[in-house]
Design a protein around this motif. Structure first.
Motif, mmCIF file in Angstrom:
data_model
loop_
_atom_site.group_PDB
_atom_site.id
_atom_site.type_symbol
_atom_site.label_atom_id
_atom_site.label_comp_id
_atom_site.label_asym_id
_atom_site.label_seq_id
_atom_site.Cartn_x
_atom_site.Cartn_y
_atom_site.Cartn_z
ATOM 1 N N ARG A 36 0.828 -1.206 0.000
ATOM 2 C CA ARG A 36 0.000 0.000 0.000
ATOM 3 C C ARG A 36 0.864 1.259 0.000
ATOM 4 N NH1 ARG A 36 -1.650 3.889 -0.631
ATOM 5 N NH2 ARG A 36 -3.593 4.992 -0.117
ATOM 6 N N ASN A 37 2.028 1.141 0.648
ATOM 7 C CA ASN A 37 2.912 2.311 0.784
ATOM 8 C C ASN A 37 4.251 2.090 0.080
ATOM 9 O OD1 ASN A 37 1.321 3.959 2.926
ATOM 10 N ND2 ASN A 37 1.350 1.865 3.712
ATOM 11 N N LEU A 73 13.771 -3.740 -9.472
ATOM 12 C CA LEU A 73 13.121 -4.206 -10.696
ATOM 13 C C LEU A 73 11.596 -4.102 -10.624
ATOM 14 C CD1 LEU A 73 13.472 -5.871 -13.419
ATOM 15 C CD2 LEU A 73 13.095 -7.900 -11.999
ATOM 16 N N ASP A 74 11.008 -3.468 -11.638
ATOM 17 C CA ASP A 74 9.537 -3.454 -11.750
ATOM 18 C C ASP A 74 9.101 -4.631 -12.634
ATOM 19 O OD1 ASP A 74 6.883 -3.061 -12.344
ATOM 20 O OD2 ASP A 74 7.027 -0.928 -12.755
ATOM 21 N N ASN A 75 9.327 -4.554 -13.924
ATOM 22 C CA ASN A 75 9.022 -5.649 -14.865
ATOM 23 C C ASN A 75 7.619 -6.235 -14.691
ATOM 24 O OD1 ASN A 75 9.989 -7.063 -17.114
ATOM 25 N ND2 ASN A 75 10.417 -8.882 -15.887
ATOM 26 N N GLY A 76 6.624 -5.370 -14.678
ATOM 27 C CA GLY A 76 5.234 -5.837 -14.615
ATOM 28 C C GLY A 76 4.639 -5.827 -13.217
ATOM 29 N N ARG A 77 5.481 -5.633 -12.191
ATOM 30 C CA ARG A 77 4.961 -5.709 -10.824
ATOM 31 C C ARG A 77 3.964 -4.582 -10.537
ATOM 32 N NH1 ARG A 77 9.325 -8.385 -11.286
ATOM 33 N NH2 ARG A 77 9.960 -10.059 -9.873
ATOM 34 N N THR A 78 4.201 -3.402 -11.092
ATOM 35 C CA THR A 78 3.257 -2.304 -10.821
ATOM 36 C C THR A 78 1.906 -2.555 -11.502
ATOM 37 O OG1 THR A 78 4.383 -1.069 -12.568
ATOM 38 C CG2 THR A 78 4.925 -0.481 -10.312
ATOM 39 N N ASP A 79 1.916 -3.340 -12.595
ATOM 40 C CA ASP A 79 0.629 -3.721 -13.202
ATOM 41 C C ASP A 79 -0.129 -4.662 -12.271
ATOM 42 O OD1 ASP A 79 1.212 -2.288 -15.494
ATOM 43 O OD2 ASP A 79 2.135 -4.004 -16.495
ATOM 44 N N VAL A 80 0.593 -5.610 -11.688
ATOM 45 C CA VAL A 80 -0.036 -6.533 -10.737
ATOM 46 C C VAL A 80 -0.595 -5.748 -9.550
ATOM 47 C CG1 VAL A 80 0.296 -8.610 -9.332
ATOM 48 C CG2 VAL A 80 1.638 -8.321 -11.425
ATOM 49 N N LEU A 81 0.194 -4.787 -9.108
ATOM 50 C CA LEU A 81 -0.210 -3.971 -7.959
ATOM 51 C C LEU A 81 -1.515 -3.217 -8.222
ATOM 52 C CD1 LEU A 81 0.755 -3.049 -5.124
ATOM 53 C CD2 LEU A 81 1.940 -1.146 -6.246
ATOM 54 N N LEU A 104 1.714 -10.398 -4.956
ATOM 55 C CA LEU A 104 2.978 -9.718 -4.661
ATOM 56 C C LEU A 104 3.422 -9.913 -3.214
ATOM 57 C CD1 LEU A 104 2.491 -6.346 -6.596
ATOM 58 C CD2 LEU A 104 3.806 -8.339 -7.315
ATOM 59 N N ARG A 105 2.552 -10.525 -2.399
ATOM 60 C CA ARG A 105 3.002 -10.875 -1.043
ATOM 61 C C ARG A 105 4.004 -12.027 -1.068
ATOM 62 N NH1 ARG A 105 -2.566 -12.482 1.113
ATOM 63 N NH2 ARG A 105 -3.711 -10.555 0.887
ATOM 64 N N CYS A 106 4.003 -12.765 -2.169
ATOM 65 C CA CYS A 106 4.751 -14.030 -2.247
ATOM 66 C C CYS A 106 6.207 -13.873 -1.817
ATOM 67 C CB CYS A 106 4.689 -14.588 -3.665
ATOM 68 S SG CYS A 106 5.655 -16.100 -3.877
ATOM 69 N N ILE A 107 6.679 -14.787 -0.954
ATOM 70 C CA ILE A 107 8.077 -14.770 -0.519
ATOM 71 C C ILE A 107 8.849 -15.932 -1.143
ATOM 72 C CG2 ILE A 107 7.701 -13.434 1.587
ATOM 73 C CD1 ILE A 107 7.611 -16.079 3.156
ATOM 74 N N ILE A 163 3.337 3.174 -9.134
ATOM 75 C CA ILE A 163 2.908 2.665 -7.826
ATOM 76 C C ILE A 163 1.826 3.561 -7.243
ATOM 77 C CG2 ILE A 163 3.624 2.249 -5.436
ATOM 78 C CD1 ILE A 163 6.441 1.553 -6.606
ATOM 79 N N GLY A 164 2.074 4.866 -7.296
ATOM 80 C CA GLY A 164 1.110 5.813 -6.749
ATOM 81 C C GLY A 164 -0.264 5.638 -7.371
ATOM 82 N N LYS A 165 -0.262 5.433 -8.688
ATOM 83 C CA LYS A 165 -1.519 5.260 -9.404
ATOM 84 C C LYS A 165 -2.172 3.921 -9.043
ATOM 85 C CE LYS A 165 -3.081 5.578 -14.102
ATOM 86 N NZ LYS A 165 -2.606 4.916 -15.297
ATOM 87 N N ALA A 166 -1.327 2.878 -8.925
ATOM 88 C CA ALA A 166 -1.851 1.522 -8.677
ATOM 89 C C ALA A 166 -2.546 1.406 -7.321
ATOM 90 C CB ALA A 166 -0.718 0.502 -8.774
ATOM 91 N N VAL A 167 -2.027 2.103 -6.318
ATOM 92 C CA VAL A 167 -2.592 1.919 -4.972
ATOM 93 C C VAL A 167 -3.512 3.063 -4.541
ATOM 94 C CG1 VAL A 167 -0.642 0.507 -4.214
ATOM 95 C CG2 VAL A 167 -0.609 2.980 -3.798
#
Lengths: 463, 243, 185
Positions: free
Chosen positions: A66-67, A293-301, A310-313, C11-15
């Motif tokens: 979230r942050n 690295l982002d590589n698609g993670r912000t889309d998932v977010l 994205l919680r996955c460890i 990120i800002g936009k996503a959340v």
């Protein structure tokens, strides 16, 4: 790893159908997954507060996500303050270019690597090879995969599809200076790997790693491992480059008290893994670079349901309990992320435009075993179902489902369909044609009753 | 107590015997059983296969049909789990649909839950002199958390010998449309399940879901094993008179 | 836009609009363990390390016995006479530790005085670690609280091992193949 997953043909059902026929593979997978399943259950059962740890782990990750922007900036400041350099990469190409540039700046053409999912995901080894840089994997399983010119098939144990005698054969064939009388005794195989890599560790000037956790508050990176190859790579070379997904962040130092309990017990089924290294910035004169690295993670977010992936460890507990993974094996998923977590992560990172990626959300019977063991409570079945709603559907299936929906939405239509089926009950063949042959190839169909329940009720109860 | 039977579309169409068994069992235990004729399907197949729109329509229909009953009993762990676990995720928070779902969800019970938790009966007075093994289906195990409820009921059936099923908690490989979308893996899982069943030497395989039993039973039948499959309700409805 | 700016903007936009989350910490932060020394010894032994529990007075003799015939690295600050060994040719290393964890059988080095550099405790094949009873805590949270993240830290739970062959643990790969722990009470 010279092989590459990109452009892998087929789809999950086809790949899995082939794998199911491989009895050696099925034996290897069954033995390995059942071994680790039992070990995990024992050490998880030892902790009376496992569910509380799990709830905390889930919440810490959700709060971080979230942050995430704020914590990444905090991390960057802390790493920089401690003498490290932070780089940002939007995608695989950008990350690979940064790493290649950093290696070239050292004048070296060889690097040693600690097992890392992020660098597999971006296919860093191939990108470095294209720049004349050779990357040597040092984790035993990665070494087996690299020497065997093979694909990884498990998150934690990339060579899980190989048994000891297959590993012996790979070593005999591909490892220079290996004793010809090498046995398939696991300690002997481990010893061969030790000798093979010893000299390389002592002379390497550059190492590349990922990280299990990054602490925003302190700038600390954390790597969990077993063999000591990680310590060798993280400690001895003059330059260390860590490529880490932006979701690997934890806000505070204290949060490790949760994750250092959740991860080892969930992954190798041990109370603690043999070695964990933690370092903050440049240590003992080392030059340290962190590539975020982002590589698609912000889309998932951005996806309200899917972001929990994205919680996955990367513990791989979900793979080890999954009945589908156990029979299909990791390669069927066509991704460095196989198993249940892969089935929700890959289509989100890569999209569902290929036949393979669109088939992944369906690579599950929705039995829920994955959710139950997940140490950060990712509701994998929920995300699978959500992805299925977004996946492209074949026209014939769409039409069939529409008709079924139309019939089922009205009890009179349903009753008429049931009566029609009852009238035809004598005519149903043992083997059905078309897509339903998938059922009757291995299973008999139940006998259609003379009368549906609703007609029986109507006849007996309403009268 | 006015109890609505939610038969489920699979039982209604293919396994009417299970519905008849539930009716006779609940009446034996003093319940006033009604079958709302307008009921159809919970929508699980559509939602779980990616056809949310159709699924939501069926869920809306379900909430309309079953509003106003004290209890809704379903002889299916999977369909009861669909209603309880997935319905709340289908409606927009604060919407009319969400309110209707919140109203009906707490009244929906799987059969063994209803017997033990609502009627407080663990001995239903059944008689079934056979060797039986029990497969806890995934959705009753991990969706509804039925725990040992079904086996507690079975242990109190006179004449019944309950034998443990090795690897009981592993999925049988049915998984709804998974069985036809991934037939090779589904069949491999089914084959391992039937091997475990045969190892028990049981005459009857029992479960709380006819859909899973249809898959396992279809495999057992194709292999000509002679092992029968029976829904929990059918065993619990058996008495010395109707044997 | 730089990659940094772009990722932060995404990120800002996503959340945007997502609710924040409270973190429940209802887990045990100080597990109740009656005999931390006994539990620690038992758990270290589970990893197939060599363990001794001895009164402080008997420790020096035990060390002498353990290192007899070995060329040892003795880091600066280790409370004992001895010379420096060479990393490549040393047979072993002897260190103290920063903290130890009973529940997990873990030793943590922060590479302060008496603990050597990270390389010194890694390259030699034998690691002898002396742990004082008062350094042992019951669980992971207490260890985290005692450690300083500004220092490099090495957590050690048994000898080097791998589970990469058929998912069964095999001791001895790249790190020290023998871990010997003397608990000084």
């Amino acid at each position: 790893m010279s092989a590459t997953f990109l452009g892998m043909p087929g789809n999950f059902p086809k790949n899995a159908a082939k794998a199911v026929q491989d009895s050696q593979l099925r034996y290897n997978l069954r033995k390995a997954t059942h071994t680790i399943r039992g070990k995990r259950a024992n050490v998880v059962g030892e902790l009376p507060d496992w569910q509380e740890l799990r709830a905390a782990g889930k919440a810490i990750k959700d709060h971080t996500l979230r942050n995430l922007d704020r914590y990444l900036v905090q991390l960057e400041a802390a790493v920089t303050r401690a003498g490290g350099t932070v780089h940002w990469a939007r995608d695989a190409a950008e990350a690979n270019a940064i790493v290649a540039g950093l290696v070239k700046a050292t004048g070296e053409t060889e690097v040693v690597k600690v097992k890392s999912m992020a660098t597999q995901e971006i296919e860093l080894n191939q990108a470095l090879a294209a720049q004349g840089i050779t990357a040597y994997e040092t984790d035993l399983a990665e070494l087996i995969v690299q020497l065997g010119d093979d694909f990884p098939s498990h998150i934690l144990v990339p060579a899980i599809h190989r048994n000891r005698s297959e590993i012996r054969e790979i070593f005999l064939e591909k490892m220079p200076k290996v004793p010809p009388n090498l046995t398939d005794d696991p300690p002997a195989l481990a010893e061969a790997a030790r000798l093979h890599l010893r000299e390389r560790f002592l002379k390497s000037k550059v190492a590349i790693s990922g990280a299990n956790f990054m602490i925003a508050e302190t700038g600390t990176l954390v790597v969990l491992e077993s063999e000591g190859n990680g310590r060798m790579c993280l400690t001895l070379p003059e330059t260390l480059i860590s490529v880490v997904g932006i979701e690997k962040l934890l806000p505070s130092w204290r949060d490790l008290e949760v994750f250092l309990q959740l991860l080892p017990r969930s992954s190798t089924g041990e109370r603690m893994n043999p070695y964990t290294s933690m370092w903050t910035g440049a240590v003992e004169g080392q030059d340290f670079h962190l590539v975020l690295l982002d590589n698609g993670r912000t889309d998932v977010l951005a996806d309200e349901v899917g972001r929990q992936a994205l919680r996955c460890i990367r513990c791989s507990a979900c793979l080890n309990v999954c009945p589908v993974y156990e029979r299909a094996g990791g390669h069927a998923y066509g991704s460095v992320y196989p198993g249940p977590i892969g089935a929700i992560l890959t289509p989100q990172l890569r999209g569902m435009s290929s036949d393979l990626d669109a088939s992944l959300p369906y690579a599950s019977s929705l039995c829920g075993a994955c959710y139950e063991v997940c140490p950060v409570a990712i509701d994998i079945p929920e995300v699978l179902v959500d992805l299925r709603a977004k996946a492209p559907h074949a026209a014939a299936e769409r039409a069939g489902m529409k008709v079924a929906g139309w019939i089922l939405n009205d009890h009179q239509r349903l009753a008429r369909a049931q009566r029609a089926a009852s009238r035809l009950r004598g005519l149903v063949p043992k083997r059905l044609p078309g897509p339903m042959s998938a059922w009757t190839d291995t299973r008999d169909i139940p006998e259609i009753p003379e009368e549906s329940f609703r007609d029986w009720w109507e006849r007996n109860e309403r009268a | 107590m006015r109890v609505a039977l939610f038969i489920t579309c699979v039982n209604d169409t293919l396994f009417p015997g299970t519905g008849k068994a539930v009716v006779s069992l609940l009446r034996r235990l003093g319940c006033d059983v009604d079958f709302p004729a307008a009921q159809t399907c919970c929508g699980q197949m559509h939602v779980n296969t990616g056809y949310r729109e159709e699924g939501v329509r069926l869920a809306r229909h379900f909430t309309e049909v079953f509003a106003g009953y004290d209890a809704v009993v379903a002889p299916s762990g999977s369909c009861a789990a669909m209603v309880r676990e997935q319905y709340p995720k289908l409606a927009r928070p604060g919407s009319k649909g969400a309110a209707a779902i919140a109203e009906v969800v707490p009244k929906v019970y799987e059969l063994s839950e209803f017997l033990l938790d609502v009627l407080k009966v663990d001995d239903v007075g059944a008689y079934f002199p056979h060797r039986v093994t029990y497969h806890p289906t995934c959705h009753s195990l991990r969706g509804l958390h039925l725990g040992d409820r079904p086996t507690r009921l079975l242990r109190n059936v006179r004449g019944l010998e309950l034998v443990p099923l090795p690897g009981a908690e592993e999925c049988c490989g049915f998984g709804g449309t998974f069985a036809v979308k991934n037939p090779a893996v589904s069949a491999a899982m089914g084959a391992d399940k039937t091997r475990n069943i045969l190892d028990t030497g049981a005459e009857v395989l029992c479960a709380a879901d006819n859909s899973c039993l249809m898959h396992i039973g279809g495999t057992l039948s194709r292999q000509k094993t002679g092992v029968r499959t029976m829904h929990l309700a059918e065993i619990l409805a058996s008495t010395e008179e109707n044997q | 836009m730089s990659a940094r700016e772009e990722i932060l903007a995404r990120i800002g936009k996503a959340v945007a609009g997502a609710a924040d989350v409270e973190i429940p910490r209802d887990y045990r932060t100080a597990p109740q363990v009656e005999d931390v020394v006994g539990l620690f010894a038992e758990r270290v032994d589970d990893y197939r390390a060599i363990v001794h529990v001895l009164p402080a007075a008997e420790v020096p003799a035990r060390i002498d016995e353990a290192v007899a015939g070995r060329r040892m690295i003795v880091p600066d600050g280790f409370d004992r006479d001895g010379g420096w060994g060479d990393l490549d040719t040393a047979d072993g290393v002897i260190t103290s530790c920063a903290v130890a964890i009973a529940e997990t059988g873990t030793i943590v080095l922060d590479h302060g005085p008496g603990q050597g550099t990270r390389a010194q405790t890694l390259v030699p094949d034998y690691h002898l670690c002396v742990v004082r009873a008062d350094q042992i805590v019951a669980g992971v949270p207490e260890a985290i609280a005692r450690l300083d993240p500004a220092r490099p830290l090495t957590w050690i739970s048994g000898p080097s091992a791998t589970s990469d062959i058929e998912l069964n643990r095999v001791e001895g790969v790249h790190g020290p193949r023998t871990l010997e722990v003397i608990i000084s009470t």
